[in-house]
Design a protein around this motif. Structure first.
Motif, PDB file in Angstrom:
ATOM      1  N   ASP A 161       0.835  -1.205   0.000  1.00 57.25           N
ATOM      2  CA  ASP A 161       0.000   0.000   0.000  1.00 57.25           C
ATOM      3  C   ASP A 161       0.868   1.253   0.000  1.00 57.25           C
ATOM      4  OD1 ASP A 161      -2.288  -1.521   0.008  1.00 57.25           O
ATOM      5  OD2 ASP A 161      -2.583  -1.388   2.197  1.00 57.25           O
ATOM      6  N   LEU A 162       1.914   1.241   0.790  1.00 61.57           N
ATOM      7  CA  LEU A 162       2.816   2.390   0.830  1.00 61.57           C
ATOM      8  C   LEU A 162       3.512   2.600  -0.518  1.00 61.57           C
ATOM      9  CD1 LEU A 162       4.463   2.006   4.343  1.00 61.57           C
ATOM     10  CD2 LEU A 162       2.850   3.754   3.618  1.00 61.57           C
ATOM     11  N   PHE A 163       3.892   1.510  -1.162  1.00 63.94           N
ATOM     12  CA  PHE A 163       4.551   1.617  -2.456  1.00 63.94           C
ATOM     13  C   PHE A 163       3.599   2.174  -3.511  1.00 63.94           C
ATOM     14  CE2 PHE A 163       6.137  -0.192  -6.493  1.00 63.94           C
ATOM     15  CZ  PHE A 163       7.378   0.411  -6.499  1.00 63.94           C
ATOM     16  N   GLU A 164       2.309   1.756  -3.460  1.00 61.70           N
ATOM     17  CA  GLU A 164       1.312   2.274  -4.405  1.00 61.70           C
ATOM     18  C   GLU A 164       1.108   3.778  -4.186  1.00 61.70           C
ATOM     19  OE1 GLU A 164      -2.270   0.044  -4.128  1.00 61.70           O
ATOM     20  OE2 GLU A 164      -1.317  -1.839  -4.705  1.00 61.70           O
ATOM     21  N   GLN A 165       1.056   4.206  -2.933  1.00 58.23           N
ATOM     22  CA  GLN A 165       0.904   5.632  -2.648  1.00 58.23           C
ATOM     23  C   GLN A 165       2.105   6.418  -3.167  1.00 58.23           C
ATOM     24  OE1 GLN A 165       0.336   6.059   1.555  1.00 58.23           O
ATOM     25  NE2 GLN A 165      -1.781   5.306   1.520  1.00 58.23           N
ATOM     26  N   PHE A 166       3.285   5.836  -3.043  1.00 54.95           N
ATOM     27  CA  PHE A 166       4.495   6.491  -3.535  1.00 54.95           C
ATOM     28  C   PHE A 166       4.451   6.645  -5.046  1.00 54.95           C
ATOM     29  CE2 PHE A 166       8.915   6.207  -5.073  1.00 54.95           C
ATOM     30  CZ  PHE A 166       9.405   7.363  -4.500  1.00 54.95           C
ATOM     31  N   GLU A 167       3.999   5.597  -5.742  1.00 50.86           N
ATOM     32  CA  GLU A 167       3.905   5.662  -7.204  1.00 50.86           C
ATOM     33  C   GLU A 167       2.858   6.669  -7.640  1.00 50.86           C
ATOM     34  OE1 GLU A 167       3.223   1.677  -8.487  1.00 50.86           O
ATOM     35  OE2 GLU A 167       5.362   1.215  -8.545  1.00 50.86           O
ATOM     36  N   GLN A 168       1.730   6.748  -6.930  1.00 51.31           N
ATOM     37  CA  GLN A 168       0.702   7.731  -7.264  1.00 51.31           C
ATOM     38  C   GLN A 168       1.249   9.144  -7.065  1.00 51.31           C
ATOM     39  OE1 GLN A 168      -2.637   6.796  -4.804  1.00 51.31           O
ATOM     40  NE2 GLN A 168      -3.299   5.059  -6.060  1.00 51.31           N
ATOM     41  N   GLY A 169       2.041   9.318  -6.035  1.00 52.68           N
ATOM     42  CA  GLY A 169       2.639  10.622  -5.790  1.00 52.68           C
ATOM     43  C   GLY A 169       3.594  11.002  -6.901  1.00 52.68           C
ATOM     44  N   SER A 170       4.361  10.030  -7.393  1.00 52.14           N
ATOM     45  CA  SER A 170       5.276  10.347  -8.497  1.00 52.14           C
ATOM     46  C   SER A 170       4.496  10.659  -9.773  1.00 52.14           C
ATOM     47  CB  SER A 170       6.256   9.204  -8.705  1.00 52.14           C
ATOM     48  OG  SER A 170       5.565   8.041  -9.148  1.00 52.14           O
ATOM     49  N   ASP A 171       3.359   9.979  -9.980  1.00 54.89           N
ATOM     50  CA  ASP A 171       2.525  10.277 -11.142  1.00 54.89           C
ATOM     51  C   ASP A 171       1.979  11.710 -11.045  1.00 54.89           C
ATOM     52  OD1 ASP A 171       2.954   7.728 -12.091  1.00 54.89           O
ATOM     53  OD2 ASP A 171       1.044   6.924 -11.333  1.00 54.89           O
ATOM     54  N   LEU A 172       1.541  12.102  -9.859  1.00 58.00           N
ATOM     55  CA  LEU A 172       1.022  13.450  -9.671  1.00 58.00           C
ATOM     56  C   LEU A 172       2.127  14.485  -9.878  1.00 58.00           C
ATOM     57  CD1 LEU A 172      -1.243  12.972  -6.524  1.00 58.00           C
ATOM     58  CD2 LEU A 172      -2.000  13.399  -8.870  1.00 58.00           C
ATOM     59  N   LEU A 173       3.321  14.144  -9.476  1.00 65.37           N
ATOM     60  CA  LEU A 173       4.441  15.054  -9.663  1.00 65.37           C
ATOM     61  C   LEU A 173       4.763  15.237 -11.145  1.00 65.37           C
ATOM     62  CD1 LEU A 173       6.581  16.755  -8.217  1.00 65.37           C
ATOM     63  CD2 LEU A 173       8.061  14.760  -8.244  1.00 65.37           C
ATOM     64  N   ASP A 174       4.683  14.137 -11.900  1.00 62.04           N
ATOM     65  CA  ASP A 174       4.913  14.234 -13.335  1.00 62.04           C
ATOM     66  C   ASP A 174       3.856  15.100 -14.017  1.00 62.04           C
ATOM     67  OD1 ASP A 174       7.148  12.671 -13.161  1.00 62.04           O
ATOM     68  OD2 ASP A 174       6.088  10.782 -13.579  1.00 62.04           O
ATOM     69  N   GLN A 175       2.589  14.971 -13.584  1.00 64.75           N
ATOM     70  CA  GLN A 175       1.514  15.791 -14.151  1.00 64.75           C
ATOM     71  C   GLN A 175       1.749  17.256 -13.844  1.00 64.75           C
ATOM     72  OE1 GLN A 175      -2.125  14.296 -12.563  1.00 64.75           O
ATOM     73  NE2 GLN A 175      -2.115  12.428 -13.805  1.00 64.75           N
ATOM     74  N   PHE A 176       2.238  17.547 -12.660  1.00 62.63           N
ATOM     75  CA  PHE A 176       2.478  18.904 -12.265  1.00 62.63           C
ATOM     76  C   PHE A 176       3.615  19.533 -13.079  1.00 62.63           C
ATOM     77  CE2 PHE A 176       4.630  22.040  -9.497  1.00 62.63           C
ATOM     78  CZ  PHE A 176       3.565  22.925  -9.333  1.00 62.63           C
ATOM     79  N   LYS A 177       4.609  18.735 -13.429  1.00 60.01           N
ATOM     80  CA  LYS A 177       5.738  19.250 -14.198  1.00 60.01           C
ATOM     81  C   LYS A 177       5.315  19.604 -15.605  1.00 60.01           C
ATOM     82  CE  LYS A 177       9.430  16.812 -11.814  1.00 60.01           C
ATOM     83  NZ  LYS A 177      10.461  15.775 -11.931  1.00 60.01           N
ATOM     84  N   ASP A 178       4.375  18.890 -16.138  1.00 60.48           N
ATOM     85  CA  ASP A 178       3.933  19.140 -17.527  1.00 60.48           C
ATOM     86  C   ASP A 178       3.068  20.334 -17.675  1.00 60.48           C
ATOM     87  OD1 ASP A 178       5.225  16.935 -18.452  1.00 60.48           O
ATOM     88  OD2 ASP A 178       3.482  15.640 -18.173  1.00 60.48           O
TER      89      ASP A 178
END
Length: 178
Positions: A161-178
């Motif tokens: 669960d923690l790893f999934e939350q981490f991956e979702q956070g990285s996805d959100l970070l990528d969206q923010f950069k774009d």
């Protein structure tokens, strides 16, 4: 050379001095008005009032206070008569908002040792809070209606669960950069 001795006497040729006046003549006496009461007023005041009213008044010394006896030791009956100054709700709120209580509780939770006086004050205050909560019918236990949070049996599920939350956070970070 001869020395001439000085004298205070005025020569007939010298300037004439005015005659001396007595000190009392120079000083003007004036009575200070309005400072305090007249002499003997505490004794003559009661007599004057009694004479004016015409009543037979008992002479009383105004310097003395109450003659009512004061008990130096309280009995159990007198101790129970003393009423609390505040309502229990007000006293409980005041104790709970005490900055000293919160500071001492923070120190205890931090693992610090308290002085003997602070520990005594903390124990007595917490005991008083418990008594007030019992009087008001407030319990400090968790209510029975709320179910306890389920505890996961395996650590692998929580890690996933923690790893999934981490991956979702990285996805959100990528969206923010774009």
């Amino acid at each position: 050379m001869t020395r001439a001795k000085r004298s205070r006497k005025v020569n007939t040729n010298g300037p004439a001095r005015p005659p001396r006046e007595k000190k009392q003549a120079n000083v003007k006496f004036s009575k200070k008005a309005g400072k305090g009461q007249a002499t003997g007023s505490r004794h003559s005041g009661a007599e004057v009032r009694a004479a004016v009213t015409g009543a037979n008044v008992e002479k009383k010394d105004p310097r003395h206070g109450s003659k009512k006896p004061i008990a130096l030791v309280m009995d159990a009956a007198q101790a129970s008569v003393v009423k609390p100054a505040m309502k229990p709700e007000q006293e409980l709120a005041k104790l709970e908002q005490s900055p000293r209580l919160s500071q001492l509780l923070d120190q205890v939770e931090g693992g610090e040792l308290l002085s003997q006086a602070d520990q005594f004050w903390l124990d007595s205050t917490l005991a008083r809070i418990a008594v007030l909560m019992d009087q008001l019918g407030i319990s400090d236990d968790l209510p029975a209606e709320e179910p306890a949070a389920p505890v996961k049996s395996s650590t692998t599920d929580s890690e996933l669960d923690l790893f999934e939350q981490f991956e979702q956070g990285s996805d959100l970070l990528d969206q923010f950069k774009d």
